[in-house]
Scaffold this active site. Structure first.
Site, PDB file in Angstrom:
ATOM      1  N   GLU A 133      15.377 -30.953  28.512  1.00 45.47           N
ATOM      2  CA  GLU A 133      14.903 -30.538  27.184  1.00 45.47           C
ATOM      3  C   GLU A 133      14.642 -29.043  27.292  1.00 45.47           C
ATOM      4  OE1 GLU A 133      14.625 -32.478  24.531  1.00 45.47           O
ATOM      5  OE2 GLU A 133      14.199 -34.520  25.182  1.00 45.47           O
ATOM      6  N   HIS A 167      23.407 -35.728  20.859  1.00 45.23           N
ATOM      7  CA  HIS A 167      23.611 -35.816  19.402  1.00 45.23           C
ATOM      8  C   HIS A 167      25.030 -35.356  19.006  1.00 45.23           C
ATOM      9  CE1 HIS A 167      19.331 -36.622  19.463  1.00 45.23           C
ATOM     10  NE2 HIS A 167      19.205 -35.571  20.241  1.00 45.23           N
ATOM     11  N   HIS A 227      19.572 -31.526  25.969  1.00 46.81           N
ATOM     12  CA  HIS A 227      18.861 -31.672  24.700  1.00 46.81           C
ATOM     13  C   HIS A 227      17.889 -30.524  24.473  1.00 46.81           C
ATOM     14  CE1 HIS A 227      19.764 -35.959  23.589  1.00 46.81           C
ATOM     15  NE2 HIS A 227      20.212 -35.927  24.835  1.00 46.81           N
ATOM     16  N   GLU A 269      19.725 -29.141  16.573  1.00 47.16           N
ATOM     17  CA  GLU A 269      19.739 -29.352  18.021  1.00 47.16           C
ATOM     18  C   GLU A 269      21.149 -29.609  18.548  1.00 47.16           C
ATOM     19  OE1 GLU A 269      17.572 -32.813  19.375  1.00 47.16           O
ATOM     20  OE2 GLU A 269      18.377 -32.541  21.399  1.00 47.16           O
TER      21      GLU A 269
HETATM   22 ZN    ZN Z   1      17.841 -34.641  21.581  1.00 52.80          ZN
END
Ligand code: ZN
Length: 179
Positions: free
Chosen positions: A141, A10, A77, A25
């Protein structure tokens, strides 16, 4: 010198997941990626798809990785789910990619060992950054921004350092084992 491409997910107009306290995030992804880069830089040539709060498209991220001729690609992420109870860490690789699986496993094991979070396992997915990169690739993640406890943790300096160390370990193990 081996080359590694790090991809903080992102950025810019795309905040990624947003927590209940407003944590974005994109900021955590970048903070952890910079910590990983800091640890890798003495032994490896490190390329990054972004180094600040900038929007970079998924196809551009793949292009940066492929043009840098990196031997490895790691996308960073944080997770989110509608169920605020969902928690833990998981790592993805591209379908049927054996070298991607080795990389993802090494990173996932390190993360669970160092953070003591719930092990959600190593999973396969067709995410664009995994599909479009030509080198072994993994996407981590690092916990759920939608979970109050993990939202706090993800902002914690020690937690971020532990995540970065685990990712570095996974990368080094991948090369040490000759994958
Ligand atoms: Zn993400």
């Amino acid at each position: 010198m081996k080359r590694i491409c790090l991809d903080p997910g992102h950025g810019g107009e795309d905040p990624g997941a947003v927590g209940r306290s407003g944590l974005k995030e994109k900021d955590i992804n970048l903070q952890v990626a910079l910590k990983v880069a800091e640890q890798l830089i003495e032994k490896y040539a490190v390329n990054m798809t972004r180094v600040d709060d900038e929007y970079v498209s998924l196809s551009k991220r793949c292009e940066i990785a492929n043009q840098s001729k990196s031997q490895l690609f790691v996308s960073i992420h944080c997770n989110a789910a509608e169920n605020t109870g969902a928690n833990g860490i998981e790592t993805y690789h591209y379908y049927a990619s054996d070298r991607g699986r080795h990389l993802a496993r090494g990173i996932q094991w390190g993360l669970i060992a160092l953070t003591d979070r719930k092990d959600r396992g190593v999973k396969e997915a067709g995410f664009q950054v995994l599909r479009g990169t030509v080198m072994p690739a993994a996407l981590v993640e690092l916990g759920f921004i939608s979970n109050d406890e993990e939202e706090k943790l993800l902002q914690n300096e020690e937690y971020q350092v532990a995540c970065a160390k685990s990712i570095v370990r996974g990368i080094e193990e991948f090369f040490d084992r000759g994958y």
